[in-house]
Design a protein around this motif. Structure first.
Motif, PDB file in Angstrom:
ATOM      1  N   HIS A  31       0.804  -1.217   0.000  1.00  0.00           N
ATOM      2  CA  HIS A  31       0.000   0.000   0.000  1.00  0.00           C
ATOM      3  C   HIS A  31       0.842   1.275   0.000  1.00  0.00           C
ATOM      4  N   HIS A  32       2.152   1.139  -0.195  1.00  0.00           N
ATOM      5  CA  HIS A  32       3.032   2.307  -0.189  1.00  0.00           C
ATOM      6  C   HIS A  32       3.026   3.034  -1.536  1.00  0.00           C
ATOM      7  N   TRP A  33       2.461   2.438  -2.567  1.00  0.00           N
ATOM      8  CA  TRP A  33       2.474   3.016  -3.912  1.00  0.00           C
ATOM      9  C   TRP A  33       1.095   3.502  -4.328  1.00  0.00           C
ATOM     10  N   SER A  34       1.094   4.372  -5.348  1.00  0.00           N
ATOM     11  CA  SER A  34      -0.134   4.757  -6.033  1.00  0.00           C
ATOM     12  C   SER A  34      -0.335   3.811  -7.212  1.00  0.00           C
ATOM     13  N   GLU A  35      -1.501   3.884  -7.841  1.00  0.00           N
ATOM     14  CA  GLU A  35      -1.757   3.040  -9.012  1.00  0.00           C
ATOM     15  C   GLU A  35      -0.788   3.360 -10.144  1.00  0.00           C
ATOM     16  N   ALA A  36      -0.414   4.648 -10.265  1.00  0.00           N
ATOM     17  CA  ALA A  36       0.549   5.036 -11.304  1.00  0.00           C
ATOM     18  C   ALA A  36       1.910   4.383 -11.062  1.00  0.00           C
ATOM     19  N   GLN A  37       2.318   4.273  -9.820  1.00  0.00           N
ATOM     20  CA  GLN A  37       3.591   3.628  -9.499  1.00  0.00           C
ATOM     21  C   GLN A  37       3.540   2.128  -9.759  1.00  0.00           C
ATOM     22  N   VAL A  38       2.383   1.521  -9.513  1.00  0.00           N
ATOM     23  CA  VAL A  38       2.232   0.102  -9.846  1.00  0.00           C
ATOM     24  C   VAL A  38       2.354  -0.086 -11.352  1.00  0.00           C
ATOM     25  N   ALA A  39       1.713   0.792 -12.125  1.00  0.00           N
ATOM     26  CA  ALA A  39       1.792   0.699 -13.579  1.00  0.00           C
ATOM     27  C   ALA A  39       3.234   0.871 -14.060  1.00  0.00           C
ATOM     28  N   ALA A  40       3.968   1.787 -13.436  1.00  0.00           N
ATOM     29  CA  ALA A  40       5.369   1.993 -13.807  1.00  0.00           C
ATOM     30  C   ALA A  40       6.202   0.756 -13.497  1.00  0.00           C
ATOM     31  N   LEU A  44       8.294  -2.100 -16.150  1.00  0.00           N
ATOM     32  CA  LEU A  44       9.652  -2.628 -15.992  1.00  0.00           C
ATOM     33  C   LEU A  44       9.679  -4.147 -15.864  1.00  0.00           C
ATOM     34  N   GLY A  45       8.502  -4.771 -15.880  1.00  0.00           N
ATOM     35  CA  GLY A  45       8.447  -6.219 -15.731  1.00  0.00           C
ATOM     36  C   GLY A  45       8.616  -6.678 -14.301  1.00  0.00           C
ATOM     37  N   ALA A  46       8.359  -5.783 -13.324  1.00  0.00           N
ATOM     38  CA  ALA A  46       8.597  -6.115 -11.923  1.00  0.00           C
ATOM     39  C   ALA A  46       7.415  -6.818 -11.264  1.00  0.00           C
ATOM     40  N   VAL A  47       6.280  -6.940 -11.975  1.00  0.00           N
ATOM     41  CA  VAL A  47       5.104  -7.609 -11.451  1.00  0.00           C
ATOM     42  C   VAL A  47       4.876  -8.899 -12.234  1.00  0.00           C
ATOM     43  N   ARG A  48       4.804 -10.006 -11.514  1.00  0.00           N
ATOM     44  CA  ARG A  48       4.615 -11.306 -12.164  1.00  0.00           C
ATOM     45  C   ARG A  48       3.368 -11.994 -11.625  1.00  0.00           C
ATOM     46  N   VAL A  49       2.705 -12.713 -12.521  1.00  0.00           N
ATOM     47  CA  VAL A  49       1.550 -13.530 -12.159  1.00  0.00           C
ATOM     48  C   VAL A  49       1.867 -14.961 -12.558  1.00  0.00           C
ATOM     49  N   ASN A  50       1.896 -15.834 -11.585  1.00  0.00           N
ATOM     50  CA  ASN A  50       2.251 -17.241 -11.822  1.00  0.00           C
ATOM     51  C   ASN A  50       3.589 -17.372 -12.554  1.00  0.00           C
ATOM     52  N   GLY A  51       4.531 -16.493 -12.162  1.00  0.00           N
ATOM     53  CA  GLY A  51       5.888 -16.559 -12.686  1.00  0.00           C
ATOM     54  C   GLY A  51       6.127 -15.835 -13.999  1.00  0.00           C
ATOM     55  N   VAL A  52       5.097 -15.221 -14.574  1.00  0.00           N
ATOM     56  CA  VAL A  52       5.220 -14.548 -15.881  1.00  0.00           C
ATOM     57  C   VAL A  52       4.969 -13.058 -15.693  1.00  0.00           C
ATOM     58  N   ALA A  53       5.857 -12.216 -16.259  1.00  0.00           N
ATOM     59  CA  ALA A  53       5.685 -10.768 -16.162  1.00  0.00           C
ATOM     60  C   ALA A  53       4.360 -10.365 -16.801  1.00  0.00           C
ATOM     61  N   GLU A  54       3.624  -9.499 -16.112  1.00  0.00           N
ATOM     62  CA  GLU A  54       2.324  -9.059 -16.608  1.00  0.00           C
ATOM     63  C   GLU A  54       2.322  -7.534 -16.667  1.00  0.00           C
ATOM     64  N   TYR A  55       2.028  -6.995 -17.867  1.00  0.00           N
ATOM     65  CA  TYR A  55       2.154  -5.556 -18.095  1.00  0.00           C
ATOM     66  C   TYR A  55       0.815  -4.822 -18.063  1.00  0.00           C
TER      67      TYR A  55
END
Length: 326
Positions: A31-40, A44-55
């Motif tokens: 909860h330390h980020w805004s939605e814009a920071q999550v999108a950023a 960068l490929g820093a968010v993965r779902v079941n081991g695969v980067a999700e953009y």
């Protein structure tokens, strides 16, 4: 923007139990980020779902595993191997490994028992009903959600009817059973601020008024120069077992505060302890284990008794328990 995921930092992982958008799930877990920071971060490929980067902001399904790489965050390495021992609709008893903090510290924000439990289970609003020192292993009880926490916190003395620990200490007591009743308090002139001392009821130089502490000790086994002691808490004071055993002349093996006059605790504030230091202590953490918890989960007049045991002693115990049947 380059789609290269950071390869260093801390990987925050969790299990999703509901149908929810990916970005909403990330914001709940971090909860330390805004939605814009999550999108950023996604770019960068820093968010993965079941081991695969999700953009994109996809819809997650129950059972999905999500991870977020935090490149600028580091945490102290701890044993994260907790496990569920018993559970009902409102409560969960879990095994806590030694050296895993129960809640956030200056060194660990996410690698704590409560954070790991919330991220791995459907109980995202779970609460601790009591605590264990970070180095103490064994059973700890959680409320699965906020309403259960509010309900049982008010009835905790009735809920937890018996709490038993096992301690490994140097030397062999000259008693088999001993009920220890002392007053405990932090002293104003103590070199270690958190240390509890056995004091007189009317002691003046204490941080707070001394509190009466009662523990029932029983020697279970004696080995070559050390003993396994059962410790039943009849009150719940800070460091109660550790302080009383040290007062009786039987400090717990590995206890940095209550053995060796606290020398290794004070040294660790300035520098890391060496292999020789740990050899003198006898273990990398104190050998105190929350072994048994007896609960009465009834809300009316009848009894609904549950007895939970945790025989999963940390590996630091094993050299002392070789050949012992517990």
């Amino acid at each position: 923007m380059s789609k290269t995921a950071p390869d260093k930092g801390f990987e925050l992982c969790w299990h999703e139990y509901q149908a929810i958008s990916l970005r909403a799930s990330v914001l709940l877990a971090y909860h330390h980020w805004s939605e814009a920071q999550v999108a950023a971060a996604q770019a960068l490929g820093a968010v993965r779902v079941n081991g695969v980067a999700e953009y994109g902001d996809i819809e997650l399904q129950p059972g999905d595993n999500i991870s977020l790489m935090l490149p600028d965050h580091q945490e102290e390495a701890v044993d994260t191997g907790w496990k569920i021992l018993w559970q009902n609709q409102e409560l969960t008893a879990v095994h806590k490994p030694a050296a895993l903090p129960v809640s956030r510290t200056t060194r660990n924000l996410f690698n704590t028992l409560i954070s790991l439990f919330r991220r791995a289970t459907a109980h995202k609003d779970a609460h601790l009903l009591h605590r264990l020192d970070a180095e103490t292993s064994g059973i700890i009880l959680l409320a699965n959600y906020a309403h259960a926490d509010k309900k049982w916190k008010k009835k905790l003395e009735r809920l937890i009817e018996r709490k038993v620990y096992h301690a490994l200490v140097y030397d062999v007591p000259d008693w088999q059973h001993y009920e220890c009743q002392t007053f405990l308090a932090e002293k104003t002139d103590s070199a270690i601020r958190s240390q509890m001392h056995v004091v007189a009821e009317d002691e003046a130089d204490t941080v707070k008024s001394p509190k009466l502490a009662t523990t029932r000790f029983r020697v279970l086994k004696t080995f070559n120069g050390y003993s396994l002691i059962e410790c039943e808490l009849l009150s719940g004071r800070k460091h109660q077992i550790r302080a009383q055993l040290a007062h009786l002349g039987y400090p717990i093996i590995g206890d940095k505060i209550y053995s060796h006059n606290g020398r290794f605790y004070l040294k660790r504030l300035q520098q890391d302890l060496s292999a020789d230091d740990y050899a003198q202590l006898g273990a990398e953490h104190h050998l105190l284990h929350a072994f048994e918890l007896q609960l009465n989960t009834a809300t009316g007049d009848h009894r609904d008794e549950v007895v939970i045991y945790d025989k999963d002693y940390p590996k630091a115990w094993l050299p002392y328990l070789q050949g012992a049947s517990l």
